[in-house]
Design a protein around this motif. Structure first.
Motif, PDB file in Angstrom:
ATOM      1  N   SER A  70       0.817  -1.200   0.000  1.00  0.00           N
ATOM      2  CA  SER A  70       0.000   0.000   0.000  1.00  0.00           C
ATOM      3  C   SER A  70       0.857   1.259   0.000  1.00  0.00           C
ATOM      4  CB  SER A  70      -0.959   0.001   1.192  1.00  0.00           C
ATOM      5  OG  SER A  70      -0.266   0.194   2.416  1.00  0.00           O
ATOM      6  N   ILE A  71       2.052   1.199   0.616  1.00  0.00           N
ATOM      7  CA  ILE A  71       2.961   2.344   0.580  1.00  0.00           C
ATOM      8  C   ILE A  71       3.436   2.584  -0.844  1.00  0.00           C
ATOM      9  CG2 ILE A  71       5.260   3.115   1.287  1.00  0.00           C
ATOM     10  CD1 ILE A  71       4.692   1.781   4.008  1.00  0.00           C
ATOM     11  N   TYR A  72       3.791   1.529  -1.535  1.00  0.00           N
ATOM     12  CA  TYR A  72       4.162   1.671  -2.949  1.00  0.00           C
ATOM     13  C   TYR A  72       2.983   2.201  -3.760  1.00  0.00           C
ATOM     14  CZ  TYR A  72       8.907  -0.230  -3.092  1.00  0.00           C
ATOM     15  OH  TYR A  72      10.272  -0.394  -2.956  1.00  0.00           O
ATOM     16  N   GLU A  73       1.789   1.698  -3.464  1.00  0.00           N
ATOM     17  CA  GLU A  73       0.612   2.131  -4.224  1.00  0.00           C
ATOM     18  C   GLU A  73       0.332   3.617  -4.043  1.00  0.00           C
ATOM     19  OE1 GLU A  73      -2.208  -0.651  -2.704  1.00  0.00           O
ATOM     20  OE2 GLU A  73      -1.226  -2.329  -3.726  1.00  0.00           O
ATOM     21  N   PHE A  74       0.672   4.165  -2.870  1.00  0.00           N
ATOM     22  CA  PHE A  74       0.531   5.611  -2.683  1.00  0.00           C
ATOM     23  C   PHE A  74       1.330   6.361  -3.752  1.00  0.00           C
ATOM     24  CE2 PHE A  74       2.081   9.679  -1.240  1.00  0.00           C
ATOM     25  CZ  PHE A  74       0.937  10.291  -0.743  1.00  0.00           C
ATOM     26  N   GLY A  75       2.507   5.838  -4.080  1.00  0.00           N
ATOM     27  CA  GLY A  75       3.356   6.506  -5.059  1.00  0.00           C
ATOM     28  C   GLY A  75       2.710   6.633  -6.417  1.00  0.00           C
ATOM     29  N   SER A  76       2.047   5.568  -6.878  1.00  0.00           N
ATOM     30  CA  SER A  76       1.439   5.593  -8.211  1.00  0.00           C
ATOM     31  C   SER A  76       0.045   6.200  -8.210  1.00  0.00           C
ATOM     32  CB  SER A  76       1.389   4.175  -8.791  1.00  0.00           C
ATOM     33  OG  SER A  76       0.623   3.311  -7.962  1.00  0.00           O
ATOM     34  N   ARG A  77      -0.615   6.197  -7.063  1.00  0.00           N
ATOM     35  CA  ARG A  77      -1.968   6.754  -6.978  1.00  0.00           C
ATOM     36  C   ARG A  77      -1.972   8.256  -6.698  1.00  0.00           C
ATOM     37  NH1 ARG A  77      -5.987   2.592  -4.599  1.00  0.00           N
ATOM     38  NH2 ARG A  77      -6.813   4.382  -3.465  1.00  0.00           N
ATOM     39  N   VAL A  78      -1.014   8.713  -5.874  1.00  0.00           N
ATOM     40  CA  VAL A  78      -1.025  10.103  -5.397  1.00  0.00           C
ATOM     41  C   VAL A  78       0.311  10.800  -5.656  1.00  0.00           C
ATOM     42  CG1 VAL A  78      -1.377  11.609  -3.391  1.00  0.00           C
ATOM     43  CG2 VAL A  78      -2.661   9.456  -3.582  1.00  0.00           C
ATOM     44  N   GLY A  79       1.405  10.199  -5.166  1.00  0.00           N
ATOM     45  CA  GLY A  79       2.692  10.884  -5.172  1.00  0.00           C
ATOM     46  C   GLY A  79       3.173  11.313  -6.541  1.00  0.00           C
ATOM     47  N   VAL A  80       3.037  10.446  -7.536  1.00  0.00           N
ATOM     48  CA  VAL A  80       3.546  10.776  -8.864  1.00  0.00           C
ATOM     49  C   VAL A  80       2.855  12.006  -9.432  1.00  0.00           C
ATOM     50  CG1 VAL A  80       1.967   9.198 -10.084  1.00  0.00           C
ATOM     51  CG2 VAL A  80       4.137   9.847 -11.142  1.00  0.00           C
ATOM     52  N   TRP A  81       1.553  12.136  -9.164  1.00  0.00           N
ATOM     53  CA  TRP A  81       0.813  13.291  -9.695  1.00  0.00           C
ATOM     54  C   TRP A  81       1.210  14.566  -8.974  1.00  0.00           C
ATOM     55  CZ3 TRP A  81      -0.796  12.028 -14.147  1.00  0.00           C
ATOM     56  CH2 TRP A  81      -1.292  10.741 -14.409  1.00  0.00           C
ATOM     57  N   ARG A  82       1.453  14.476  -7.667  1.00  0.00           N
ATOM     58  CA  ARG A  82       1.890  15.667  -6.911  1.00  0.00           C
ATOM     59  C   ARG A  82       3.231  16.169  -7.451  1.00  0.00           C
ATOM     60  NH1 ARG A  82       0.938  14.185  -1.648  1.00  0.00           N
ATOM     61  NH2 ARG A  82      -0.935  15.489  -1.584  1.00  0.00           N
ATOM     62  N   ILE A  83       4.126  15.248  -7.746  1.00  0.00           N
ATOM     63  CA  ILE A  83       5.443  15.625  -8.253  1.00  0.00           C
ATOM     64  C   ILE A  83       5.344  16.176  -9.669  1.00  0.00           C
ATOM     65  CG2 ILE A  83       7.727  14.741  -8.859  1.00  0.00           C
ATOM     66  CD1 ILE A  83       7.270  12.670  -6.544  1.00  0.00           C
ATOM     67  N   LEU A  84       4.569  15.535 -10.533  1.00  0.00           N
ATOM     68  CA  LEU A  84       4.396  16.060 -11.891  1.00  0.00           C
ATOM     69  C   LEU A  84       3.770  17.449 -11.863  1.00  0.00           C
ATOM     70  CD1 LEU A  84       3.250  12.896 -13.898  1.00  0.00           C
ATOM     71  CD2 LEU A  84       5.499  14.007 -13.914  1.00  0.00           C
ATOM     72  N   ASP A  85       2.842  17.674 -10.949  1.00  0.00           N
ATOM     73  CA  ASP A  85       2.252  19.008 -10.807  1.00  0.00           C
ATOM     74  C   ASP A  85       3.308  20.034 -10.404  1.00  0.00           C
ATOM     75  OD1 ASP A  85      -0.240  18.086 -11.499  1.00  0.00           O
ATOM     76  OD2 ASP A  85      -1.013  18.005  -9.437  1.00  0.00           O
ATOM     77  N   ALA A  86       4.214  19.659  -9.494  1.00  0.00           N
ATOM     78  CA  ALA A  86       5.261  20.587  -9.067  1.00  0.00           C
ATOM     79  C   ALA A  86       6.156  20.975 -10.233  1.00  0.00           C
ATOM     80  CB  ALA A  86       6.086  19.967  -7.941  1.00  0.00           C
ATOM     81  N   PHE A  87       6.457  20.027 -11.093  1.00  0.00           N
ATOM     82  CA  PHE A  87       7.287  20.342 -12.257  1.00  0.00           C
ATOM     83  C   PHE A  87       6.518  21.156 -13.293  1.00  0.00           C
ATOM     84  CE2 PHE A  87      10.178  17.364 -10.396  1.00  0.00           C
ATOM     85  CZ  PHE A  87      11.419  17.791 -10.842  1.00  0.00           C
ATOM     86  N   GLU A  88       5.239  20.892 -13.431  1.00  0.00           N
ATOM     87  CA  GLU A  88       4.442  21.707 -14.340  1.00  0.00           C
ATOM     88  C   GLU A  88       4.412  23.158 -13.867  1.00  0.00           C
ATOM     89  OE1 GLU A  88      -0.114  21.989 -16.152  1.00  0.00           O
ATOM     90  OE2 GLU A  88       0.502  20.243 -14.979  1.00  0.00           O
ATOM     91  N   VAL A 258       9.231  11.578  -1.765  1.00  0.00           N
ATOM     92  CA  VAL A 258       9.046  13.027  -1.795  1.00  0.00           C
ATOM     93  C   VAL A 258       7.638  13.405  -2.241  1.00  0.00           C
ATOM     94  CG1 VAL A 258       9.721  13.613  -4.163  1.00  0.00           C
ATOM     95  CG2 VAL A 258      10.363  15.134  -2.282  1.00  0.00           C
ATOM     96  N   GLY A 259       6.881  12.434  -2.754  1.00  0.00           N
ATOM     97  CA  GLY A 259       5.492  12.691  -3.115  1.00  0.00           C
ATOM     98  C   GLY A 259       4.570  12.865  -1.920  1.00  0.00           C
ATOM     99  N   ARG A 260       5.078  12.702  -0.708  1.00  0.00           N
ATOM    100  CA  ARG A 260       4.298  12.933   0.503  1.00  0.00           C
ATOM    101  C   ARG A 260       4.184  14.437   0.774  1.00  0.00           C
ATOM    102  NH1 ARG A 260       1.535   8.399   2.525  1.00  0.00           N
ATOM    103  NH2 ARG A 260       2.753   6.557   1.917  1.00  0.00           N
ATOM    104  N   PRO A 261       3.035  14.891   1.293  1.00  0.00           N
ATOM    105  CA  PRO A 261       2.847  16.328   1.502  1.00  0.00           C
ATOM    106  C   PRO A 261       3.846  16.935   2.480  1.00  0.00           C
ATOM    107  CG  PRO A 261       1.048  15.065   2.500  1.00  0.00           C
ATOM    108  CD  PRO A 261       1.818  14.123   1.627  1.00  0.00           C
ATOM    109  N   GLY A 262       4.366  16.145   3.422  1.00  0.00           N
ATOM    110  CA  GLY A 262       5.326  16.669   4.384  1.00  0.00           C
ATOM    111  C   GLY A 262       6.732  16.813   3.838  1.00  0.00           C
ATOM    112  N   ARG A 263       6.947  16.410   2.578  1.00  0.00           N
ATOM    113  CA  ARG A 263       8.288  16.455   1.989  1.00  0.00           C
ATOM    114  C   ARG A 263       8.356  17.289   0.711  1.00  0.00           C
ATOM    115  NH1 ARG A 263       8.564   9.946   2.766  1.00  0.00           N
ATOM    116  NH2 ARG A 263       9.188   9.928   4.966  1.00  0.00           N
ATOM    117  N   ILE A 264       7.234  17.452   0.024  1.00  0.00           N
ATOM    118  CA  ILE A 264       7.241  18.052  -1.302  1.00  0.00           C
ATOM    119  C   ILE A 264       7.757  19.490  -1.288  1.00  0.00           C
ATOM    120  CG2 ILE A 264       4.847  18.862  -1.175  1.00  0.00           C
ATOM    121  CD1 ILE A 264       6.532  17.317  -4.284  1.00  0.00           C
TER     122      ILE A 264
END
Length: 299
Positions: A70-88, A258-264
């Motif tokens: 489930s921790i890995y799944e957070f990365g593909s469900r939430v974290g990757v989009w948060r990071i892509l948004d930061a780069f956008e 780094v896709g976690r809100p406390g690290r981004i």
């Protein structure tokens, strides 16, 4: 075990003048590792569950570890989009190290990354240790990864990074013939040429220190501030040196870390720090490889 020769000298005190575009002092490449779904799990026929680079430290389990999954799944469900948004938002380019099986199971993030102009680079088919994997299996995994990434992005990958590679990996990558570089190396801060499969082969080295993996290792980063401070300190040192000898900085990121809100915010602060510099080249790894091939061909 094959004898892989060591080069302990490298460029020494006289590295080549990189001649980055625009006379940049530093070439900066940020890498996002997309591994979720390719990690070890009995669900995928592995002997044990994944224990590497998660929020939970523990011994391997022969049964499925649903919490780690489930921790890995957070990365593909939430974290990757948060990071892509930061780069956008920053308008800066990115390289993604993408595992083939992860892309097969959830291609949408890589389709979006490619559409945004980011590079999608091969990160092996599975996120596990390839030491001891039969050569024919590893060769097939290279082909499966190429097909998966091409199906998701519309273009074959030109770079390779396994991370946990075998003694055969570099030769097999060179033999495939379509890759411009690999990054399975931490020995330098500038690209360099080596020999693999009886041909010249370019290495664009990577890093494990300017890397959010240290959020999941002992004595690593604890807060977004520590992460941002470290990246900025690394950049500032190279920027100072780059006034006379242009340098390169690699930064490693992971969707579930780094896709976690406390690290981004540590990442966002670093992107803001480098984003408005005229004498800094923030670029994709494949562009660094193409530049090196043109400016510093093998001798």
């Amino acid at each position: 075990m094959p004898n892989r020769q060591r080069d302990l000298a490298g460029y020494g005190r006289t590295p080549p003048k990189a001649n980055w575009p625009g006379g940049a002092r530093v070439a900066v490449n940020l890498v996002l590792n997309y591994e979720e779904g390719s990690e070890r799990s009995p669900l995928h026929g592995d002997a044990e569950s994944e224990t590497y680079l998660t929020e939970i430290a523990g011994a391997p389990r022969a049964t499925r570890d649903l919490l780690t999954e489930s921790i890995y799944e957070f990365g593909s469900r939430v974290g990757v989009w948060r990071i892509l948004d930061a780069f956008e938002e920053s308008g800066l380019p990115l390289t993604v190290f993408a595992c083939g099986q992860a892309v097969e199971l959830n291609p949408a993030p890589m389709t979006a990354a490619a559409a945004a102009g980011h590079e999608v680079c091969s990160h092996g088919y599975r996120w596990f240790d390839y030491d001891g994997v039969p050569e024919d299996v590893e060769r097939e995994h290279i082909q499966r990864t190429i097909r998966a990434l091409e199906a998701a992005t519309g273009e074959r990958p030109y770079g390779w990074y396994t991370g946990r590679f075998s003694f055969n990996t570099r030769r097999l990558v060179a033999e495939e013939g379509g890759f411009l570089y690999d990054s399975d190396d931490y020995s330098d801060e500038l690209p360099f040429w080596t020999r693999a499969a009886d041909r010249d082969h370019l290495v664009v080295p990577y890093t494990l220190d300017a890397n959010d993996a240290r959020f999941a290792t002992p004595n690593g980063f604890r807060t977004a501030g520590e992460f941002g401070d470290y990246l900025i300190a690394a950049f500032d040192a190279l920027y100072r040196e780059g006034a006379t000898t242009p340098r390169m900085l690699s930064v490693g990121l992971h969707c579930r870390l780094v896709g976690r809100p406390g690290r981004i915010e540590g990442l966002r602060r670093f992107l803001a720090h480098i984003g408005n510099r005229d004498d800094v080249w923030v670029t994709r790894r494949v562009d660094i490889a193409r530049h090196w091939i043109a400016e510093h061909p093998p001798q």
